[in-house]
Design a protein around this motif. Sequence first.
Motif, PDB file in Angstrom:
ATOM      1  N   ILE A 146     -34.795 -42.018  84.041  1.00 47.74           N
ATOM      2  CA  ILE A 146     -34.971 -43.412  83.623  1.00 47.74           C
ATOM      3  C   ILE A 146     -36.436 -43.688  83.300  1.00 47.74           C
ATOM      4  N   TYR A 154     -37.539 -42.262  79.903  1.00 49.18           N
ATOM      5  CA  TYR A 154     -37.030 -43.074  78.793  1.00 49.18           C
ATOM      6  C   TYR A 154     -37.833 -44.370  78.685  1.00 49.18           C
ATOM      7  N   ARG A 155     -37.979 -45.030  79.826  1.00 46.82           N
ATOM      8  CA  ARG A 155     -38.649 -46.328  79.851  1.00 46.82           C
ATOM      9  C   ARG A 155     -40.108 -46.233  79.382  1.00 46.82           C
ATOM     10  N   GLN A 192     -37.429 -36.246  79.224  1.00 48.54           N
ATOM     11  CA  GLN A 192     -36.726 -37.428  78.743  1.00 48.54           C
ATOM     12  C   GLN A 192     -37.632 -38.257  77.828  1.00 48.54           C
TER      13      GLN A 192
END
Lengths: 384, 384
Positions: B144, B147-148, B187
Amino acid sequence: MNVAVVRENFPGELRVALVPASVPALVKAGATVLVEKGAGTSAGFLDQQYVDKGAQLIENRAEAFDQGDVVFQVRTYGENPDAGQADLDLIKPGQIVIGMSDPLGNLPAIQELANKQAKLFALELIPRITRAQSMDVLSSQATIAGYRSVLLAAIHLPKMYPMLMTAAGTLSPAKVFVIGAGVAGLQAIATAKRLGAVVTAYDVRPDAKEQIESLGAKSVQLDLQSEGSQDKGGYAKDLGDEFYKKQQEFMGEICSANDVVITTAAIPGRKSPLLITTEGIKRMAPGSVAIDLAAQRGGNIEASEPDQTIHLEGITILGPTNLASEIPNHASQMFSHNITKFLLNMVKENALNLNLSDEIVAGTLATSDGEVVHPRLREMLDLP
Amino acid sequence: MNVAVVRENFPGELRVALVPASVPALVKAGATVLVEKGAGTSAGFLDQQYVDKGAQLIENRAEAFDQGDVVFQVRTYGENPDAGQADLDLIKPGQIVIGMSDPLGNLPAIQELANKQAKLFALELIPRITRAQSMDVLSSQATIAGYRSVLLAAIHLPKMYPMLMTAAGTLSPAKVFVIGAGVAGLQAIATAKRLGAVVTAYDVRPDAKEQIESLGAKSVQLDLQSEGSQDKGGYAKDLGDEFYKKQQEFMGEICSANDVVITTAAIPGRKSPLLITTEGIKRMAPGSVAIDLAAQRGGNIEASEPDQTIHLEGITILGPTNLASEIPNHASQMFSHNITKFLLNMVKENALNLNLSDEIVAGTLATSDGEVVHPRLREMLDLP
């Protein structure tokens, strides 16, 4: 021919009308380019870069209006009604002012510019013809706004966009619904697809289906007559009340199945159609995000407010009105390309040549010789 | 077996340790699932959804610790040192507490939990073995965060990520440099590529090259000996001063050619290596964005500060420390999957069965029977 570039003074405006890369083309066409100190800083273009490309720096706004035969602005007075009012005292009779001017929305400002004897070219009026594509600021800035709207939704969404199959389970992709498949809508669709979202889109114009599907999104259509939904300029046009009511019911239904909705349905110079009622938006799940790119003129989403963040039963509703300015570097590059092409179209043998038989020139000239001259604006003003 | 889920109370923490979808698996394994009212709200999971899946609601935190044989937390006291201190008075002797606990960074808290006779399972200690992948909260939450971080950079960047060829000219794609090709870094690479950026990545472990390139990014390598740069758990390990100095010079050089840099090089339980000096970061162009995902422990970027936005000569430097919580719905789904698998691994015939010959159980048990029991933590505490 002096072309002056001022520093924008609309609150929060970070763009600049001309970037250093465009200076050589103007110089080559015989222009002296005068740039107000610091004009490009907020967009990432430094004074020295303008000088390196052949521009000269000037101290302030007054000097720009004093020396410029042509003044370049992102926002002329019409699109900058508070801070821009002071420009009225600086404009010289016969001075050419080029920029976004909100001609259909702020006619009083256009009239005031006419009274000051400005020759205002309102870039929103550029005809949608092939030859003028490279000058079309509405399109270029809408490209940025469409991209930005998807990022903004992603930042507010409590989910990720892509589907992920990980050791910690499978996350389903976010579902994004885009309304309006104009330039902003298509860019929003493309960006959301890139990020891995499942995208559905709707446009009142039946032609849009193919464009939507070519980007990998699902096109939904309302099974109602929507003939004649496109005006001759290629924009969506106004339809009847009965139609809009059915459309609202349909929109609410689709909203309920999506995590994000982005609305981009604006009609030039008119109040935006209300597409999603408050009842409709409440059908979204808590955590959902709605972005209304038409918030400035009434909005497509009833609950949106210009430049406000509204929280309604766990749903976040944004109504940003100046998204292009939030990506000022690229937005300015595109704007600069547009305005430079526009001016060069009016230059012949190193001199200005306002040929009113050119539909681009005639189609954008809002005021001249003390009068509002554009036929559509004259009609709106009840002038003969 | 009562499994209690508390509402997180670390400032800004929006995640919840268990989501409704995980309840049935626990119930099937013989657990009674007790959820503090409102525990999932900030992540988008409503009380009623827990009830619908077979959980019972309890009024408050005290009740959770009073009734839970097992307490699930995203952040136990070690990762929540201020608000979590009050938990010490609620914990019952022998109570099993499972969650992120910062065992290598906050040993005093681990000792206090031991003093309270808690059986603390610190999820950061999960061994990096295949069987434990589905329980690995560091990996899931890093997914996460990676991605963020790319979205965050995109929101701050004055450019768009993708290359666009439009009527208003060609916009070159943004250039993104990712340092560290662990879960977060990979990611970040994947997300930046999705959005159309040109991505370069670096990792001290030579093995990472293939992973970086498989995502379509360019791998850059520092031509220095970096053997033994990976510990037996698969994490990057500490190297010498001389190496880091050369690395810093190299990083500054690459930063100067990029619009965005995202650093993800953290070493568990240690100060993060300083990869980009202030001199190095200043080599980026104005408007560039730097995101330091290791800011919590000293940071990879000298100029970053935890949870602060620093503006340095036009460069924006962010040091977010809790990015996973900013996408609380998906982050909680993954965390919940992890912690549920972890607990189920310790359940046999509908009862808890703490089998210390299982390396997952032994490898994560930090405290038991009044003592810190984990060998690595005992070593750090100079205990025999």
